[in-house]
Scaffold this active site. Structure first.
Site, PDB file in Angstrom:
ATOM      1  N   GLU A  78      60.223   1.326  40.408  1.00  0.00           N
ATOM      2  CA  GLU A  78      59.222   1.394  39.344  1.00  0.00           C
ATOM      3  C   GLU A  78      58.963  -0.021  38.801  1.00  0.00           C
ATOM      4  O   GLU A  78      59.756  -0.935  39.021  1.00  0.00           O
ATOM      5  CB  GLU A  78      59.725   2.271  38.187  1.00  0.00           C
ATOM      6  N   TRP A 109      67.461   5.417  31.286  1.00  0.00           N
ATOM      7  CA  TRP A 109      66.926   6.785  31.402  1.00  0.00           C
ATOM      8  C   TRP A 109      68.024   7.860  31.353  1.00  0.00           C
ATOM      9  O   TRP A 109      67.738   9.013  31.048  1.00  0.00           O
ATOM     10  CB  TRP A 109      66.094   6.943  32.684  1.00  0.00           C
ATOM     11  N   GLN A 136      54.874   1.805  26.516  1.00  0.00           N
ATOM     12  CA  GLN A 136      54.803   3.251  26.736  1.00  0.00           C
ATOM     13  C   GLN A 136      55.190   3.934  25.430  1.00  0.00           C
ATOM     14  O   GLN A 136      56.288   3.709  24.904  1.00  0.00           O
ATOM     15  CB  GLN A 136      55.770   3.644  27.858  1.00  0.00           C
ATOM     16  N   ASP A 180      58.873   1.698  28.501  1.00  0.00           N
ATOM     17  CA  ASP A 180      58.584   0.378  29.080  1.00  0.00           C
ATOM     18  C   ASP A 180      57.661  -0.510  28.237  1.00  0.00           C
ATOM     19  O   ASP A 180      56.620  -0.048  27.768  1.00  0.00           O
ATOM     20  CB  ASP A 180      57.859   0.522  30.426  1.00  0.00           C
TER      21      ASP A 180
HETATM   22  C1  FRU Z   1      59.597   3.529  34.029  1.00  0.00           C
HETATM   23  C2  FRU Z   1      58.543   4.628  34.098  1.00  0.00           C
HETATM   24  C3  FRU Z   1      57.344   4.163  34.882  1.00  0.00           C
HETATM   25  C4  FRU Z   1      56.253   5.010  34.344  1.00  0.00           C
HETATM   26  C5  FRU Z   1      56.627   5.153  32.895  1.00  0.00           C
HETATM   27  C6  FRU Z   1      56.271   6.475  32.298  1.00  0.00           C
HETATM   28  O1  FRU Z   1      60.475   3.675  32.974  1.00  0.00           O
HETATM   29  O2  FRU Z   1      59.113   5.792  34.656  1.00  0.00           O
HETATM   30  O3  FRU Z   1      57.500   4.251  36.279  1.00  0.00           O
HETATM   31  O4  FRU Z   1      54.990   4.434  34.501  1.00  0.00           O
HETATM   32  O5  FRU Z   1      58.028   4.962  32.822  1.00  0.00           O
HETATM   33  O6  FRU Z   1      56.463   6.478  30.929  1.00  0.00           O
END
Ligand code: FRU
Length: 502
Positions: free
Chosen positions: A229, A311, A63, A47
């Protein structure tokens, strides 16, 4: 049998110094590394996080697992840009600590230093993120996700964690994450939008440190095929009215399988979100836009960027030293459609700066087939803009290995589509080689398509962005040709341009 006649053709994109097929290793990595999309230098990205505009600089955090090109202990990677296209990598902003790894969240400019985190007279940037404590999860506990804050008093260059973390404890719920914080002027407080299982919780705070729960949203609204999310909440103006937009990312359960971004429109009074309707709206129908949220502090502009993956297969896509890209940044606007509204997205205008001389100039009122100009020479990435009568048609992006991606419109079904069933490598996941569709959201007799094509992705913005689709592909050798077909002749083209982006 319905055969697609070649109504015109041939924009041949001959890539300069064509890269030969290399199936493994760095070379493969590099043929799939996007040129105008943000990618991490090395390691894993998912993300986009904490995007904030401050002092003329766009900050992008993301991320990040710097030590491997698969998901793992999350950090916040960091990059900065003046235009959201040309990014400069910065040192990692947030590292895991004893409270956990650093999951998704947001960042704000605390203009009045309500947090007191900056010395008097200074403005702190405050990041609000989720701590994920895997050790607690492994013990079978449910309260392993909490919210923490960090601050920067040097305009985002370096970050300190707040000593009083966590600022929001977990009430015993496994999915409790991804805080998106905004200043709510009418109530003079900060509002946090948090994803909790498949619901949204709203919290408020005077100082970014003490949070009070206000309300819940989502029980009877939208899609619930998976966990909710990365939410986002912001006001938008349309025809003199303020409509609040609530983005909610969903995994799985998207319209073309896996993860996707849905949204709700309604009102928000600082306490509660009331939707205009409970129906599901998708921001992007393609398989490869996820976790999309918007920048803080951009005034009346609403600037969005997503993670360009899914995902379902994100950890397996065929790159080695790095994984994943962001979408092209997009500007959102609300469009009135009959009795309702729809969120439209188009690439940000900043991208125009990277347009090279158009290869195909405007063709006013071409009425005899489609004449886009023969054998034009260009290199990916490129942008295509097409405006024509509403007919079945498709762009084909292809190479000498008989691999191709088709992007177009099917008048019979009324759907846009991206077909990557023969687009090259797909061994890494059984769902990858597929044809994805999206309904059209206007009854206009005009067909307008903008395509942003990079070496491993296409983004379709149709009808001024009312329909958006994002799709990845991994050809064994680079795509270097492009053609356009329609099964109607003559066809009325208003304009068609192809601009290399550089
Ligand atoms: C979304 C997610 C979020 C989480 C992050 C972890 O893609 O699953 O909910 O904070 O990625 O990397």
């Amino acid at each position: 049998m319905k055969s697609m006649k070649l109504a015109a053709a041939a924009l041949a994109l001959m890539l300069l110094g064509e890269i030969k097929a290399q199936v493994f290793g760095i070379q493969t990595d590099q043929i799939h590394r996007p040129k105008i999309h943000f990618t991490p230098r090395q390691g894993w990205m998912n993300d986009p996080n904490g995007m904030v505009f401050h002092n003329g600089v766009y900050h992008l955090f993301y991320q990040h697992n710097p030590d491997a090109s698969v998901w793992g202990p999350m950090h916040w990677g960091h990059a900065v840009s003046k235009d959201m296209i040309d990014w400069k990598h910065e040192p990692i902003a947030l590292y895991p600590d004893s409270l956990g790894t650093i999951f998704s969240g947001s960042a704000v400019v605390d203009l009045n230093n309500t947090s007191g985190l900056a010395p008097k007279g200074k403005v702190p940037l405050v990041a609000v993120f989720t701590y994920h404590n895997q050790a607690l999860a492994d013990k079978g506990r449910n309260d392993f996700q909490t919210q923490g804050i960090a601050y920067s008093i040097d305009n985002g260059a370096t970050w300190q964690k707040y000593k009083g973390n966590p600022v929001l404890k977990n009430p015993g719920i496994r999915d409790f994450r991804d805080p998106k914080v905004m200043w709510h002027a009418a109530t003079g407080r900060w509002v946090m939008t948090l994803a909790v299982l498949d619901r949204i919780y709203f919290y408020s705070s005077p100082n970014l440190k003490d949070w009070k729960k206000e309300s819940e949203f989502g029980k009877d609204a939208g899609a619930h095929g998976g966990v909710w999310e990365c939410p986002d909440l912001f006001p938008m103006q349309v025809e003199g009215k303020t409509i609040w937009t609530l983005l909610v990312n969903l995994n799985p359960g998207g319209p073309n399988k896996g993860s996707a971004t849905q949204y709700f429109l309604g009102s928000f009074d600082g306490h509660r979100f009331s939707p205009l309707s409970n129906q599901t709206n998708w921001l992007d129908y393609g398989p490869d836009e996820y976790a999309g949220v918007t920048w803080s502090n951009t005034g009346s502009r609403r600037l969005f960027i997503g993670w360009m993956s899914n995902w379902m297969y994100a950890n397996q896509v065929p790159t080695e030293t790095w994984r994943s890209a962001c979408t092209i940044p997009r500007e959102l606007r609300l469009v009135k459609l009959g009795a309702g509204y729809r969120l439209a997205s188009m690439p940000v205008n900043e991208l125009n700066k990277y347009n090279q001389k158009p290869l195909v100039y405007n063709y006013p009122n071409v009425s005899k087939g489609l004449s886009l100009g023969a054998a034009s020479v260009a290199a990916l990435p490129c942008r295509i803009d097409l405006d024509m009568s509403l007919e079945t048609c498709a762009f084909t992006i292809f190479n000498e290995n008989e691999e191709e991606v088709k992007v177009g419109y099917d008048k019979q079904t009324g759907n846009y589509f991206i077909d990557r069933t023969r687009a090259g490598k797909s061994y890494f996941h059984k769902e990858f080689a597929a044809r994805h569709t999206s309904p059209r959201h206007t009854s206009s007799k005009k067909l307008r398509m903008t395509l942003i094509i990079d070496v491993a992705s296409v983004e379709l913005f149709a009808d001024g962005g009312l329909t958006t689709m994002t799709s990845l592909f991994f050809p064994t050798i680079s795509f270097n040709k492009l053609s356009f077909q329609s099964d109607i002749s003559p066809i009325s083209i208003n304009y068609a341009t192809l601009k290399p982006l550089e």
